[in-house]
Design a protein around this motif. Structure first.
Motif, PDB file in Angstrom:
ATOM      1  N   ARG A 110       0.834  -1.193   0.000  1.00 39.04           N
ATOM      2  CA  ARG A 110       0.000   0.000   0.000  1.00 39.04           C
ATOM      3  C   ARG A 110       0.877   1.255   0.000  1.00 39.04           C
ATOM      4  O   ARG A 110       0.639   2.198  -0.753  1.00 39.04           O
ATOM      5  CB  ARG A 110      -0.903  -0.003   1.242  1.00 39.04           C
ATOM      6  CG  ARG A 110      -1.930   1.103   1.224  1.00 39.04           C
ATOM      7  CD  ARG A 110      -2.903   0.951   2.349  1.00 39.04           C
ATOM      8  NE  ARG A 110      -2.361   1.441   3.609  1.00 39.04           N
ATOM      9  CZ  ARG A 110      -2.872   1.149   4.798  1.00 39.04           C
ATOM     10  NH1 ARG A 110      -3.910   0.329   4.893  1.00 39.04           N
ATOM     11  NH2 ARG A 110      -2.361   1.636   5.893  1.00 39.04           N
ATOM     12  N   THR A 142      -5.690  -5.003  -1.017  1.00 42.90           N
ATOM     13  CA  THR A 142      -4.793  -3.856  -1.039  1.00 42.90           C
ATOM     14  C   THR A 142      -3.998  -3.827  -2.339  1.00 42.90           C
ATOM     15  O   THR A 142      -3.794  -2.769  -2.930  1.00 42.90           O
ATOM     16  CB  THR A 142      -3.841  -3.934   0.164  1.00 42.90           C
ATOM     17  OG1 THR A 142      -4.611  -4.151   1.343  1.00 42.90           O
ATOM     18  CG2 THR A 142      -3.048  -2.657   0.309  1.00 42.90           C
ATOM     19  N   ILE A 145      -6.017  -2.377  -5.366  1.00 39.30           N
ATOM     20  CA  ILE A 145      -6.010  -0.914  -5.454  1.00 39.30           C
ATOM     21  C   ILE A 145      -4.635  -0.424  -5.899  1.00 39.30           C
ATOM     22  O   ILE A 145      -4.504   0.546  -6.638  1.00 39.30           O
ATOM     23  CB  ILE A 145      -6.375  -0.309  -4.077  1.00 39.30           C
ATOM     24  CG1 ILE A 145      -7.841  -0.587  -3.734  1.00 39.30           C
ATOM     25  CG2 ILE A 145      -6.115   1.186  -4.054  1.00 39.30           C
ATOM     26  CD1 ILE A 145      -8.857   0.191  -4.521  1.00 39.30           C
ATOM     27  N   ALA A 148      -4.163   0.143  -9.542  1.00 40.67           N
ATOM     28  CA  ALA A 148      -4.661   1.442 -10.010  1.00 40.67           C
ATOM     29  C   ALA A 148      -3.651   2.542  -9.693  1.00 40.67           C
ATOM     30  O   ALA A 148      -3.442   3.461 -10.488  1.00 40.67           O
ATOM     31  CB  ALA A 148      -6.009   1.751  -9.373  1.00 40.67           C
ATOM     32  N   LYS A 149      -3.001   2.446  -8.560  1.00 38.97           N
ATOM     33  CA  LYS A 149      -1.993   3.451  -8.204  1.00 38.97           C
ATOM     34  C   LYS A 149      -0.856   3.430  -9.213  1.00 38.97           C
ATOM     35  O   LYS A 149      -0.401   4.469  -9.691  1.00 38.97           O
ATOM     36  CB  LYS A 149      -1.413   3.153  -6.816  1.00 38.97           C
ATOM     37  CG  LYS A 149      -2.368   3.347  -5.664  1.00 38.97           C
ATOM     38  CD  LYS A 149      -1.656   3.028  -4.339  1.00 38.97           C
ATOM     39  CE  LYS A 149      -2.641   3.013  -3.185  1.00 38.97           C
ATOM     40  NZ  LYS A 149      -2.050   2.477  -1.950  1.00 38.97           N
ATOM     41  N   ASP A 152      -1.625   4.854 -12.546  1.00 40.34           N
ATOM     42  CA  ASP A 152      -1.632   6.305 -12.512  1.00 40.34           C
ATOM     43  C   ASP A 152      -0.209   6.847 -12.688  1.00 40.34           C
ATOM     44  O   ASP A 152      -0.018   7.931 -13.233  1.00 40.34           O
ATOM     45  CB  ASP A 152      -2.222   6.758 -11.164  1.00 40.34           C
ATOM     46  CG  ASP A 152      -2.559   8.232 -11.166  1.00 40.34           C
ATOM     47  OD1 ASP A 152      -3.011   8.709 -12.220  1.00 40.34           O
ATOM     48  OD2 ASP A 152      -2.360   8.880 -10.137  1.00 40.34           O
ATOM     49  N   ALA A 184     -13.266  -1.579  -8.703  1.00 37.22           N
ATOM     50  CA  ALA A 184     -12.990  -0.148  -8.592  1.00 37.22           C
ATOM     51  C   ALA A 184     -11.724   0.202  -9.367  1.00 37.22           C
ATOM     52  O   ALA A 184     -11.688   1.198 -10.100  1.00 37.22           O
ATOM     53  CB  ALA A 184     -12.841   0.236  -7.123  1.00 37.22           C
ATOM     54  N   GLU A 188     -11.453   2.538 -12.776  1.00 35.91           N
ATOM     55  CA  GLU A 188     -10.639   3.752 -12.850  1.00 35.91           C
ATOM     56  C   GLU A 188      -9.665   3.695 -14.027  1.00 35.91           C
ATOM     57  O   GLU A 188      -9.487   4.675 -14.751  1.00 35.91           O
ATOM     58  CB  GLU A 188      -9.850   3.941 -11.546  1.00 35.91           C
ATOM     59  CG  GLU A 188      -8.837   5.061 -11.695  1.00 35.91           C
ATOM     60  CD  GLU A 188      -8.272   5.565 -10.384  1.00 35.91           C
ATOM     61  OE1 GLU A 188      -8.955   5.433  -9.362  1.00 35.91           O
ATOM     62  OE2 GLU A 188      -7.170   6.104 -10.408  1.00 35.91           O
TER      63      GLU A 188
ATOM     64  N   ARG B  21      -4.199  11.427  -3.397  1.00 40.63           N
ATOM     65  CA  ARG B  21      -3.823  11.245  -4.795  1.00 40.63           C
ATOM     66  C   ARG B  21      -2.938  12.350  -5.341  1.00 40.63           C
ATOM     67  O   ARG B  21      -2.479  12.251  -6.488  1.00 40.63           O
ATOM     68  CB  ARG B  21      -5.077  11.131  -5.665  1.00 40.63           C
ATOM     69  CG  ARG B  21      -6.000  10.011  -5.216  1.00 40.63           C
ATOM     70  CD  ARG B  21      -7.228   9.935  -6.084  1.00 40.63           C
ATOM     71  NE  ARG B  21      -6.886   9.474  -7.403  1.00 40.63           N
ATOM     72  CZ  ARG B  21      -7.255   8.288  -7.896  1.00 40.63           C
ATOM     73  NH1 ARG B  21      -7.970   7.485  -7.184  1.00 40.63           N
ATOM     74  NH2 ARG B  21      -6.915   7.957  -9.113  1.00 40.63           N
ATOM     75  N   ASP B 120      -8.215   4.049   0.888  1.00 45.03           N
ATOM     76  CA  ASP B 120      -6.954   3.737   0.210  1.00 45.03           C
ATOM     77  C   ASP B 120      -7.034   4.305  -1.203  1.00 45.03           C
ATOM     78  O   ASP B 120      -7.945   3.959  -1.967  1.00 45.03           O
ATOM     79  CB  ASP B 120      -6.742   2.215   0.172  1.00 45.03           C
ATOM     80  CG  ASP B 120      -5.361   1.849  -0.363  1.00 45.03           C
ATOM     81  OD1 ASP B 120      -4.528   2.763  -0.538  1.00 45.03           O
ATOM     82  OD2 ASP B 120      -5.122   0.654  -0.603  1.00 45.03           O
ATOM     83  N   PHE B 121      -6.112   5.160  -1.554  1.00 43.86           N
ATOM     84  CA  PHE B 121      -6.063   5.762  -2.888  1.00 43.86           C
ATOM     85  C   PHE B 121      -7.405   6.392  -3.247  1.00 43.86           C
ATOM     86  O   PHE B 121      -7.840   6.387  -4.384  1.00 43.86           O
ATOM     87  CB  PHE B 121      -5.691   4.693  -3.918  1.00 43.86           C
ATOM     88  CG  PHE B 121      -5.192   5.239  -5.223  1.00 43.86           C
ATOM     89  CD1 PHE B 121      -4.246   6.253  -5.275  1.00 43.86           C
ATOM     90  CD2 PHE B 121      -5.687   4.751  -6.428  1.00 43.86           C
ATOM     91  CE1 PHE B 121      -3.783   6.748  -6.485  1.00 43.86           C
ATOM     92  CE2 PHE B 121      -5.230   5.235  -7.648  1.00 43.86           C
ATOM     93  CZ  PHE B 121      -4.270   6.238  -7.674  1.00 43.86           C
ATOM     94  N   TYR B 123     -10.359   5.320  -2.337  1.00 49.75           N
ATOM     95  CA  TYR B 123     -11.489   4.390  -2.315  1.00 49.75           C
ATOM     96  C   TYR B 123     -11.819   3.974  -0.891  1.00 49.75           C
ATOM     97  O   TYR B 123     -10.939   3.467  -0.174  1.00 49.75           O
ATOM     98  CB  TYR B 123     -11.170   3.144  -3.152  1.00 49.75           C
ATOM     99  CG  TYR B 123     -11.114   3.452  -4.617  1.00 49.75           C
ATOM    100  CD1 TYR B 123     -12.285   3.508  -5.366  1.00 49.75           C
ATOM    101  CD2 TYR B 123      -9.913   3.747  -5.246  1.00 49.75           C
ATOM    102  CE1 TYR B 123     -12.253   3.831  -6.707  1.00 49.75           C
ATOM    103  CE2 TYR B 123      -9.865   4.079  -6.595  1.00 49.75           C
ATOM    104  CZ  TYR B 123     -11.045   4.117  -7.318  1.00 49.75           C
ATOM    105  OH  TYR B 123     -11.015   4.444  -8.634  1.00 49.75           O
ATOM    106  N   GLN B 125     -12.623   1.783   2.090  1.00 47.78           N
ATOM    107  CA  GLN B 125     -12.369   0.366   2.284  1.00 47.78           C
ATOM    108  C   GLN B 125     -13.306  -0.226   3.335  1.00 47.78           C
ATOM    109  O   GLN B 125     -14.091  -1.101   3.041  1.00 47.78           O
ATOM    110  CB  GLN B 125     -10.913   0.162   2.694  1.00 47.78           C
ATOM    111  CG  GLN B 125      -9.938   0.608   1.622  1.00 47.78           C
ATOM    112  CD  GLN B 125     -10.078  -0.206   0.351  1.00 47.78           C
ATOM    113  OE1 GLN B 125      -9.904  -1.411   0.356  1.00 47.78           O
ATOM    114  NE2 GLN B 125     -10.426   0.441  -0.748  1.00 47.78           N
TER     115      GLN B 125
END
Lengths: 897, 451
Positions: A110, A142, A145, A148-149, A152, A184, A188, B21, B120-121, B123, B125
């Protein structure tokens, strides 16, 4: 255990940083932890503690999770400014990502994802790969997500390392939390990618519907929102989806309820059974009403959405108007929205109740709310003819209270009521005139003046009343001046006596010589010339009958409404604006060609005509009450007398006279010959289907090469794929020998449809009084069906493209076609209602994206790939109606030749 | 998704600020605060909870006098964000016991730790205090709750009654008691907010109850709980007209218009015997929300009269009658009545022997205010006032005054007659007998009598 954290904010007199440094390197764990807390405290109040980076990072290697988290918090904050030092942390991160404790593994991934430093991301890939397949769901969710990070930061890396596939696999994960995060993340990534990344197939659909029942409320919203992009194949599937989603309406979380409502509304479009639809409407009402029991902030969002829903489906809440009555303690922003919905739900059945409420609101304290309530009464009068009289009597009652702003607002709406029901309620004018002296707001003044001018013949002392306003003419705002000018002219035309004559002189003088407002001056000059040239014509113009208005203020046009309804439960539905208008982010466009795509798409928008350019709707604008089309002249240009004929021409609307449709423009190209004179015993017929002004016409020409007159032409079309038939009788004058006639015959589609596979054949029969019946064949070019509103926004194009399954995509090489200039091609296609959306470059090839639409909503999503100037064009199309594809390619071949 | 989350004080100071972000330009908190403070040119008008400034969307709620704000750059679901903000406030309160500037500042590290698990980011949770417990390592630092106004609907139990264990509601869910041992207890609060509009002739124009069954569990080991409601409870109105009041409902069935449940609630036996089964997660949460428009007996009858008494005078008579049983007492009652804007003075005359009543003429807002400390069921109270005007009235004085608005709290009373028949806790051992608190309270939401 740790005492007051606030003590970390206290500072010591001597150097703070050296002291912290010392503590950070203490051999005691507790001391180190306290030190890190102090560092973070300093950080959150904006002190620069970046010089302690190395020391803090040294504390990272600990089994103490509390301390580790603190260090991570620090790292996220400072890694960007110290990228070289951040590398120091990498080893620990990588090690942590393999720690036996799942919390530490997740924490490492994360945090690494949050450090937006390129060098770190390289090291992130391996741990991420492992964590996506971790045994522990907390780690997997985790990691999901984290993809997606990473996307980006570096989209290419994500694609190259196959993380997208891994993410898609997680949709089938047995832990609903993991599924929700994967959804999600994919959603994105899709939003910032041009390529289809996340397509919902019927397989994923059932997976998602299952996960929906088990995941957290937030996960439910992610899943519901991505489901809303899924287009069901048929009514049965739609009903199935709705059935699975409906239980969400009972959820205590308003976001879940609204997202479920969105899906139900979207799927309802496909459901054909009226019983099912009615039942669904019934089911949606109580949850929607319950949203109004939530916190006022949520109520506001709910009300903005309900406003859209009742415009589309008024029946849902038709019986619930009482829940929209304003509560005493509602915040003003909630009250205003409730009023708007009350107007929308007002009907002959409930109007008495509604009026009673409005009347109460009109005596409350908040001025804005009172004004809106008064206006609401007027709008109900305009909307409900049978209740108009009751509404007016309420307005008169309110006027009698003599509260200044109530009176002014009432006069503004009464002006609109007069325009809605001319010659019905003028008896109340006398009452209005009593309040004349209290008016001090421009709009109210202008409205009152308009009323006086419009009904000058019924108001005995109209001239006196107007004169009282004229005294302050130079000081009035433009809105009032314009109305005064027009009203005085009306008065003069109606009562051409001495008084008004003097007034008009004064006004015209004021409005031409002593003003620098171009609108006012131009209008005054127009009146002046008109009056001096031909007073009768002036009467025809100024006193002409006015169109009756309707209550369309705050009514959205249907295409915008549909777009907003597709965005229910999003910000777009709260602002009542399409998403593109406020979301500026075109994120993560790493590749050069994509960048260009984005850029041109942007310009594409500005070129498209914006809605409602000429502004105010009739009921809200006083300006339109005069019949003079006021053109915006170049500011400051003096109206030279020589311009007079032009001005008059302008005034009479000559320059925008409609070009008669049945006279083809002289320069139109020759039509293809369908019946040569050799076959037609001297008669030659050439014809072609064409589209003009949203209509399909058969552009047909007859050439009489016989010795005698031909007359009595008639035409008939055989059954064809599109059911095209003549929409009117053929109008061809008797043809003298050696002459020709050309006409546009209006065609109507979907009349007599021939069954079987679509084809472009059009069989035509023509007869006249002198000859036998002639038969000939023509081809129907598909593009005549392309409708004018076929332009798609980029976002909806992408969405539509993604939502269509791949087997709906067809590609064809058009060897005979060539694009010599992109602009010319785009323009030419646009003339046939094939609209340009965006372009990008792919090597030396240009890729154009275009859209076209057939009636009944069948879209064509088009991708053209070609090198400029090189013959040969590759055309790909996606459409729900596969059968039309061959015809479509035929049309494209013609259009790109 | 969410770009930033921050908490601002009423003065605009940053209390918590977290950027998820890094896409929103600097200064967003200041932009937000200026916009909210000066919405609509300095007028007192409240800013809507959702707005956009220069492409940044700001979504906020006000909790305990603090602004909870998120920013986002994309077209997300604002109701999701609003719910989330409320939930963050609630989780924080679960942890800290009290939610205010002081407790947030003292616990900033814990708050940041929470925020990292909750979002988280960008979103969300999880917002379940129960789930969060396994990921959160910092311990809360308690602030002195005594002097601080507590947060949330349960706060009303604190007012004026000694029946309630007052400190319990401000107790952290995770922290241990000073004695080291947690007290085993569970609170079930039936909280109803009622809205009634009386017409000038005293008829009920609209009436509505918004109810919540709220639970806060301090039980260890998460035992299963059964909560039984009225057996004759039914959901969904029948018949076409929703508002035609049946002549009598006294003692009849409780009919809810609509209701929804917390996700932990099992409804397996709800349809059969109206019981809810759940394993309550830690922290405060709403087991069930419900809404009712069925006719009910309003706790107060309000009569208001305003009459001209000479050219620039008027007499006002306010009367309230408490229509509930004598063993129930309402407290902190406020009656407000706007009067014509040209009112200069007001003189009041309370009934003989009135205790704990105050009156005031608020010149700024042109309102009469009448405060009563408590009202015992069955009693009736009147207030007379004489108004003096600065000008002659326009002749329609009732239109320029009113409506009368009333605020009150009635503990141990609920208008809907919805009841918890029993609260059963699965027993771990014979000696296990936790404290069970079932509390009812009714509050005025919009309680209005028109003139």
């Amino acid at each position: 255990m740790s005492g007051h954290d606030s003590k970390y904010f206290s500072t010591t007199k001597k150097g703070e940083i050296p002291e912290l440094k010392e503590e950070l390197n203490s051999q005691y764990k507790d001391k180190r932890k306290d030190a890190v807390k102090k560092v973070i405290a300093a950080m959150t109040v904006g002190k620069d503690v970046s010089s302690l980076f190395t020391d803090v990072v040294n504390c990272m290697q600990t089994e103490n999770l509390e301390l580790k988290k603190l260090v991570y918090l620090y790292l996220i904050n400072y890694a960007k400014s110290q990228p070289d030092l951040a590398i120091l942390a990498v080893n620990t991160f990588v090690k942590d990502s393999q720690d036996p404790n799942p919390l530490i593994r997740a924490l490492a991934v994360r945090t690494m994802g949050c450090i937006r430093v390129d060098k770190i991301t390289e090291y992130l890939c391996d741990p991420l790969q492992r964590c996506l397949k971790d045994d522990d769901p907390y780690v997997r969710k985790t990691a999901a997500i984290c993809v997606a990070k990473l996307y980006d930061i570096n989209a290419e890396l994500v694609e190259d390392r196959g993380f997208l596939e891994a993410l898609k696999d997680l949709i089938s994960d047995n832990n609903p939390m993991v599924v929700a995060n994967a959804v999600a993340a994919l959603a994105e990534i899709q939003d910032s990618s041009v390529r289809p990344v996340f397509e919902i197939t019927s397989h994923t659909l059932s997976k998602l519907l299952t996960a929906l029942n088990e995941c957290t409320e937030w996960g439910q919203v992610f899943i519901l929102d991505s489901l809303s992009r899924y287009k069901a194949a048929d009514a049965r599937e739609a009903e199935n989806i709705v059935e699975r989603v409906t239980p969400r309406l009972q959820h205590a979380n308003c976001a879940v309820v609204l997202s479920a409502v969105k899906i139900i509304l979207l799927q309802m479009e496909l459901i054909t059974s009226t019983d099912v639809v009615r039942n669904l409407c019934k089911k949606m009402a109580p949850p929607l009403v319950t949203l109004l029991s939530a916190e006022p902030e949520i109520q506001y969002v709910a009300l903005r959405n309900i406003n859209l829903i009742v415009q589309k489906r008024p029946t849902i809440l038709a019986h619930e108007i009482k829940v929209f009555f304003c509560k005493y303690n509602d915040p003003i922003y909630v009250k205003m929205e409730k009023l708007e919905i009350m107007i929308k739900l007002a009907s002959d059945r409930n109007i008495d109740q509604v009026l009673l409420e409005f009347k109460e609101y009109a005596t409350e304290v908040d001025v804005d709310f009172v004004r809106k309530a008064v206006r609401a009464i007027g709008r109900c009068a305009i909307k409900l003819e049978r209740a108009a009289e009751r509404c007016i009597s309420v307005l008169l009652e309110l006027i009698k209270i003599k509260v200044n702003y109530v009176v002014q607002e009432a006069i503004i709406v009464i002006k609109d009521i007069f325009r809605r029901y001319p010659n019905t309620y003028e008896s109340i004018i006398a009452t209005l005139c009593e309040s004349l002296d209290t008016l001090d707001e421009p709009e109210a003044k202008a409205s009152m003046i308009w009323i006086i001018g419009e009904y000058a013949e019924r108001i005995d002392n109209a001239d006196e009343l107007l004169e009282s306003f004229l005294e302050t003419f130079p000081e009035e705002p433009a809105l009032v001046q314009l109305q005064l000018l027009t009203a005085t002219v009306k008065l003069f035309l109606k009562k051409p006596t001495e008084g008004p004559q003097q007034m008009i002189q004064a006004v015209l003088n004021n409005a031409t010589v002593e003003t620098d407002n171009p609108d006012l001056r131009d209008r005054a000059y127009i009146y002046w010339r008109l009056l001096s040239t031909d007073p009768e014509a002036a009467k025809d113009v100024v006193l002409a009958e006015k169109p009756v208005i309707s209550d369309d203020s705050n009514q959205l046009d249907s295409s915008l409404l549909d777009e907003l309804l597709a965005n229910i439960s999003t910000l777009s539905s709260v602002y009542h604006k399409p998403p593109e208008s406020f979301v500026s982010r075109v994120k993560a466009a790493p590749r050069a060609d994509d960048e260009e795509f984005a850029d041109t798409a942007e310009t594409g928008y500005s070129e498209s005509p914006s809605q409602g350019v000429d502004g105010a709707s009739p009921s809200s604008s006083v300006g339109t009450s005069s019949n003079v089309p006021v053109k915006q002249p170049a500011a400051g240009s003096p109206p030279a007398p020589a311009a007079m004929p032009d001005l008059l021409g302008d005034l009479m609307g000559m320059d925008n006279a409609i070009v008669p449709v049945d006279e083809p423009a002289p320069s139109s190209p020759p039509l293809p010959i369908l019946l040569p004179s050799t076959t037609g015993q001297g008669l030659q017929i050439s014809a072609q289907l064409t589209r003009r002004d949203g209509q399909i016409y058969y552009d047909i020409s007859f050439e009489n090469g016989t010795q005698g007159v031909l007359d009595g032409f008639m035409i008939q079309f055989n059954k064809n794929t599109f059911g095209l038939a003549a929409g009117e009788a053929l109008k061809v004058p008797p043809l003298q020998p050696g002459t020709s006639a050309r006409t546009l015959l209006q065609m109507v589609p979907f009349q007599n449809i021939s069954p079987g596979a679509p084809n472009s054949l059009l069989q035509v029969a023509v007869k006249n009084n002198q000859q036998p019946v002639w038969y000939f064949n023509d081809k129907i070019p598909l593009h005549v069906f392309f409708v004018e509103d076929g332009k798609m926004e980029r976002a909806s194009f992408l969405e539509a493209w993604k939502s269509l399954p791949d087997d709906h995509e067809f590609t064809k090489e058009l060897p005979g076609s060539v694009i010599s200039s992109i602009d010319a091609t785009v323009e030419r296609l646009a003339a046939s209602n094939v609209f340009f959306i965006a372009k990008r470059k792919n090597g030396n090839m240009d890729v154009l994206y275009l859209s076209a639409k057939m009636p009944r909503g069948i879209p064509f999503l088009i991708e053209i790939t070609a090198a400029v100037g090189v013959p040969g064009v590759k055309c790909a199309v996606k459409t729900p109606n596969k059968e039309m594809v061959p015809l479509f390619f035929e049309a494209m071949e013609v259009l790109t030749k | 998704m969410i770009s930033q989350f921050f908490v601002l004080s009423q003065r605009g100071d940053h209390i918590v600020f977290r950027d998820y972000r890094g896409e929103v330009p600097k200064g967003s908190a200041e932009i937000f605060f200026r916009k909210v403070k000066f919405w609509n040119d300095d007028e007192a008008e409240e800013a809507p909870p959702v707005f956009n400034v220069d492409g940044v969307n700001y979504i906020h709620v006000k909790v305990a006098g603090l602004f909870f704000v998120v920013t986002t750059m994309v077209n997300v679901s604002p109701s999701l964000l609003l719910e989330l903000l409320q939930r963050i406030a609630r989780v924080t309160k679960d942890y800290l016991g009290v939610l205010n500037e002081d407790s947030l500042r003292k616990n900033f590290i814990l708050v940041y730790e929470l925020l990292d698990e909750v979002i988280d980011f960008g979103y969300p949770q999880t917002t379940s205090t129960e789930v969060l417990k396994s990921y959160i390592f910092n311990e809360p630092i308690m602030v002195d709750a005594g002097r601080l106004p507590p947060l949330g609907p349960a706060a009303m139990f604190m007012q004026g009654t000694k029946r309630m264990p007052g400190t319990a509601v401000t107790k952290s869910v995770v922290a241990n008691e000073p004695g080291g041992k947690k007290r085993e207890e569970i609170f079930v609060d039936i909280i109803e907010r009622i809205s009634v509009t009386f017409s000038s002739s005293g008829y009920i124009l609209t009436s509505e109850i918004d109810g919540t069954i709220q639970m806060k569990s301090y039980l260890t080991g998460n035992p299963e709980i059964r909560l039984a409601l009225n057996e004759d409870l039914s959901i969904g109105r029948t018949g076409s007209s929703s508002y035609d009041y049946r002549s009598s409902s006294g003692g009849g069935a409780v009919i809810l218009d609509d209701c929804n449940f917390h996700e932990s609630v099992h409804l397996d036996s709800f349809d059969i015997d109206r019981t809810l089964t759940l394993i309550p997660p830690d922290g405060e949460f709403a087991v069930m929300n419900y809404r009712m428009t069925q006719e009910f007996k309003p706790p107060f009858r309000v009569t208001a009269l305003i009459e001209e008494a000479g050219p620039s005078r008027a007499d006002v008579l306010l009367k309230i009658r408490a229509d509930f049983s004598a063993n129930v007492t309402a407290n902190t009652i406020t009656v407000q009545m706007p009067v014509p804007s040209y009112t200069m003075r007001a003189s009041f005359e309370l009934e003989a022997g009135a205790v704990g009543q105050t009156t005031d003429f608020k010149e700024g807002s042109r309102r009469l205010e009448w405060n009563l400390k408590k009202i015992v069921g069955g009693s009736e109270h009147t207030l007379r006032a004489k108004l003096t005007f600065s000008q002659e009235s326009h002749g329609n004085i009732t239109k320029e005054a009113g409506p009368v608005n009333m605020n009150f709290t009635i503990p141990m009373y609920n208008a809907s007659k919805l009841q918890v028949r029993y609260l059963q806790i699965a027993k771990k051992s014979k000696t296990y007998n936790p404290y069970r608190w079932v509390r009812y309270v009714t509050q005025a939401n919009s309680y209005v009598a028109r003139l």
